[in-house]
Design an enzyme around this catalytic site. Structure first.
Site, PDB file in Angstrom:
ATOM      1  N   ASP A   1      -0.373   4.463   0.767  1.00 28.99           N
ATOM      2  CA  ASP A   1      -0.751   5.474   1.766  1.00 28.99           C
ATOM      3  C   ASP A   1       0.011   5.200   3.059  1.00 28.99           C
ATOM      4  OD1 ASP A   1      -2.402   3.050   2.071  1.00 28.99           O
ATOM      5  OD2 ASP A   1      -3.333   4.139   3.730  1.00 28.99           O
TER       6      ASP A   1
ATOM      7  N   ASP B   1       6.570   1.093   6.311  1.00 29.03           N
ATOM      8  CA  ASP B   1       5.156   0.737   6.144  1.00 29.03           C
ATOM      9  C   ASP B   1       4.454   1.741   5.246  1.00 29.03           C
ATOM     10  OD1 ASP B   1       2.605  -0.219   6.482  1.00 29.03           O
ATOM     11  OD2 ASP B   1       2.374   0.478   8.537  1.00 29.03           O
TER      12      ASP B   1
ATOM     13  N   HIS C   1       0.848  -1.208   0.000  1.00 28.06           N
ATOM     14  CA  HIS C   1       0.000   0.000   0.000  1.00 28.06           C
ATOM     15  C   HIS C   1       0.875   1.246   0.000  1.00 28.06           C
ATOM     16  CE1 HIS C   1       0.432   0.858   4.403  1.00 28.06           C
ATOM     17  NE2 HIS C   1       0.434  -0.457   4.536  1.00 28.06           N
TER      18      HIS C   1
ATOM     19  N   GLU D   1      -4.982   1.697   3.021  1.00 27.01           N
ATOM     20  CA  GLU D   1      -4.848   0.618   4.001  1.00 27.01           C
ATOM     21  C   GLU D   1      -4.848   1.159   5.421  1.00 27.01           C
ATOM     22  OE1 GLU D   1      -3.458  -2.469   6.604  1.00 27.01           O
ATOM     23  OE2 GLU D   1      -2.425  -0.578   6.286  1.00 27.01           O
ATOM     24  N   GLU D   2      -4.137   2.255   5.619  1.00 17.62           N
ATOM     25  CA  GLU D   2      -4.031   2.818   6.981  1.00 17.62           C
ATOM     26  C   GLU D   2      -5.352   3.433   7.443  1.00 17.62           C
ATOM     27  OE1 GLU D   2      -1.682   1.847   8.518  1.00 17.62           O
ATOM     28  OE2 GLU D   2       0.165   1.814   7.342  1.00 17.62           O
TER      29      GLU D   2
ATOM     30  N   HIS E   1       3.760   3.196  12.254  1.00 20.76           N
ATOM     31  CA  HIS E   1       2.676   3.967  12.887  1.00 20.76           C
ATOM     32  C   HIS E   1       3.184   4.913  13.986  1.00 20.76           C
ATOM     33  CE1 HIS E   1      -0.761   1.023  11.581  1.00 20.76           C
ATOM     34  NE2 HIS E   1       0.238   1.028  10.725  1.00 20.76           N
TER      35      HIS E   1
HETATM   36 ZN   LIG Z   1       1.079  -1.381   6.294  1.00 22.41          ZN
END
Ligand SMILES: [Zn+2]
Length: 471
Positions: free
Chosen positions: A109, A140, A107, A175-176, A440
Site C-alpha cells: 500500500d 516507499d 508493504h 502499513e501507511e 509520503h
Molecule cells: Zn513504508
C-alpha cells in the site's frame, strides 16, 4: 551463533557475480516496479478497495513467478469486532539442512498522493528523471518489494533452484494506514511467517552511495495529566495574591521538564550515543523551519539528540482560551506531554520516571492527577547476531562503501509487534530510500543505483545465508 570476521566478508568474485546477476534482471525489475506503481493501492476508506486488491494480486503474481515458493497466498486478518484487515501477500519455502529461514517484509500500500499540483510528474505514472524514478510508491515501499523479488531471482541464478535457505515473505497492505490488523495477522499466520531473521525493507540509506542499516528507533511515552489547586474557580480580585491558580502552577511545573540548556530534566531516562556521521546543521534548520536566531536545544551531537537521547514536548494544554477568559483563578488545568524515549529504555520505566518528576515538582503543593497514557517500545537491533554482521558486510560489498548504522527519531510501531511475536528472530531494518526519496511527500522517488545496490546486497546476504548451517 557468531560469524568469524572473515565469513561476513565477501570475496570479489562473488560480489562481481551477484552484480552481474542483478544487472541481467534489472531492466525487468524496473518494468515491474513501474507496473506496481501504476496501481494506486491506498488503505484509506476514501480510496477504492479494488485498487488495493489488484495491488495484492500483482504482488502475489510476482512472487509466484519466481517459482521458488511452496505457498503464495493473499490473506487478511480478522481483528477487533469482526473487522477485516487489508489484503496481505504471504509466501513460504521451508529451509532445509539446517539453513536459516529468512522472512522478507515490505508493504504494497502507498500514501495518498497529496497535493497533485505539487507533483512535477504524474503521481501514479513512473517517470525516469536524473537517475531516479518518480511516482507515489516508487520508493516507499514498492521498490522494497521489487528488491526482494529480484534478490530471490538472483539467488536462483547464483545457487540454482534447489537452494536450501528458507524464505518467507510478508507484504502487508495497510502499513501507511497504521497497520491496524498487523498484530492479529502475525498471530493468525505464525506458521508461515516464523523465521530466524526478519528483513524489513522499509527504511533508508545514509546517502545514495553510503548504505545503512537502521539499528535504532526511539519509543514513545505520552501522558495526560491535570494540575489542580482549587475546588472551584474564584475571583482574582478577592483571592489573587495568597491563592495559587492552576495555570501558573502548571506552567511552572512544565518549565521544570527541561534544564537551562534544553536537555530533558526527567531523572532515570536512558541516553545513548549515535554513530558519528556528518549532519548538516544548516539543513536541519532549513528543513524544520527554525527561525533565524533561535538556538538548537540540548547537548550532544545532533544525531544523538534525534536518535539516541530522549526528547520531551508539551503537545497540548486545556486551560481557558483568551477570548472567553475573565479575571478568575483557574482551579484546574490539563496538559499532555509526549516523550520520545531512547533505544534501550522500557516505556513503563520511562512513564514511572515522568510521573515521579511531575509529582515531585508540582509547585505550591498543587495536586497532580494522571490520565490517559500511550506507550510505544523503542527498538535496538542486536548487534551481536550473525545476521547483522552478514548484512553490514553484504551492504558494504554491494555499494563499495562501508555500511553505517543509523537511527530513526520516530518509531515504526509494527517493529515492536515483530519483536514481541518473534522474540528469537534477528530483525534487520534495511531499505531502498535515500535522503532525497521524499516518501509520503509529492515527488517521491527512488534512486536507481541505490535500488540496484540494495538488490545486490540482499542477493549476497541470501547467497551467504544459503551456505550457513544454524539449526
Ligand atoms: Zn513504508
Amino acid at each position: 551463533m557468531n560469524l568469524s570476521p572473515e565469513s561476513s566478508k565477501f570475496d570479489s568474485i562473488t560480489v562481481t557475480l551477484a552484480k552481474e546477476k542483478v544487472a541481467a534482471r534489472f531492466p525487468e525489475a524496473i518494468a515491474r516496479l513501474g507496473s506496481l506503481v501504476r496501481i494506486p493501492g491506498i488503505a484509506w476508506d476514501a480510496f477504492p478497495a479494488e485498487d488495493l486488491e489488484r495491488s495484492a494480486t500483482a504482488v502475489a503474481e510476482l512472487l509466484t513467478s519466481t517459482g521458488v515458493f511452496e505457498t503464495v497466498e493473499v490473506r487478511r486478518a480478522t481483528y477487533g469486532n469482526d473487522k477485516v484487515g487489508a489484503p496481505a501477500v504471504v509466501a513460504r519455502r521451508a529451509a532445509r539442512n539446517g539453513r536459516p529461514q529468512i522472512l522478507l517484509y515490505a508493504h504494497h500500500d502507498v500514501q495518498p498522493p497529496g497535493d497533485k499540483s505539487e507533483w512535477k510528474t504524474p503521481e501514479f505514472e513512473p517517470t525516469l528523471m536524473d537517475g531516479r524514478i518518480f511516482a507515489r510508491g516508487a520508493a516507499d515501499d514498492k521498490a522494497g518489494i521489487i528488491a526482494h523479488v529480484t534478490a530471490i531471482q538472483s539467488l536462483v541464478d547464483l545457487a540454482g533452484p534447489d537452494f536450501e535457505i528458507g524464505l518467507s515473505v510478508f507484504v502487508e497492505g495497510e502499513e501507511e494506514a497504521g497497520s491496524p490488523s498487523f498484530r492479529a495477522f502475525l498471530d493468525q499466520n505464525r506458521d508461515i511467517l516464523e523465521a530466524d531473521v526478519i528483513v524489513v525493507a522499509d527504511s533508508a540509506n545514509w546517502t545514495t552511495t553510503i548504505p545503512a542499516l537502521t539499528t535504532t528507533l526511539r519509543g514513545l511515552v505520552s501522558q495526560e495529566f491535570e494540575v489542580r489547586t482549587l475546588d472551584h474557580a474564584v475571583h482574582s480580585g478577592m483571592y489573587g495574591g495568597p491563592i495559587p491558580d492552576a495555570m501558573t502552577a502548571m506552567i511552572r511545573l512544565l518549565a521544570t521538564l527541561h534544564d537551562e540548556n534544553g536537555n530533558v530534566a526527567v531523572r532515570g531516562l536512558v541516553e545513548g550515543k549515535a554513530a558519528e556521521l556528518e549532519y548538516d546543521e544548516a539543513a536541519l534548520r532549513t528543513d524544520s523551519g527554525l527561525l533565524d536566531g533561535v538556538e538548537l536545544i540540548g547537548d550532544g551531537s545532533i544525531l544523538d539528540r534525534i536518535w539516541t537521547k530522549p526528547a520531551l514536548t508539551v503537545i497540548g494544554i486545556d486551560g481557558m482560551n483568551v477570548a472567553t477568559s475573565s479575571n478568575t483563578l483557574l482551579p484546574a488545568v490539563k496538559a499532555k506531554v509526549s516523550m520520545r524515549i531512547a533505544p534501550g529504555q522500557e516505556p513503563a520505566e520511562a512513564l514511572t520516571a515522568l510521573r515521579r518528576h511531575l509529582s515531585e515538582n508540582a509547585p505550591f503543593g498543587a495536586r497532580v492527577e494522571f490520565g490517559e497514557v500511550e506507550l510505544g517500545k523503542p527498538f535496538k537491533a542486536d548487534d551481536s547476531g550473525w545476521a547483522k554482521q552478514l548484512a553490514s558486510g553484504a551492504l558494504s560489498a554491494a555499494f563499495g562503501n562501508e555500511s553505517v548504522d543509523i537511527g530513526i527519531g520516530g518509531s515504526i510501531p509494527f517493529i515492536a509487534d515483530l519483536v514481541q511475536v518473534f522474540p528469537n528472530a534477528q530483525i534487520l531494518v534495511t531499505g531502498v530510500e535515500d535522503a532525497d526519496s521524499r516518501a509520503h511527500s509529492p515527488n517521491e522517488s527512488v534512486h536507481l543505483e541505490t535500488l540496484r545496490g540494495a538488490m545486490v546486497a540482499e542477493t549476497l546476504f541470501l547467497a551467504k545465508g544459503n551456505e550457513l548451517r544454524i539449526n
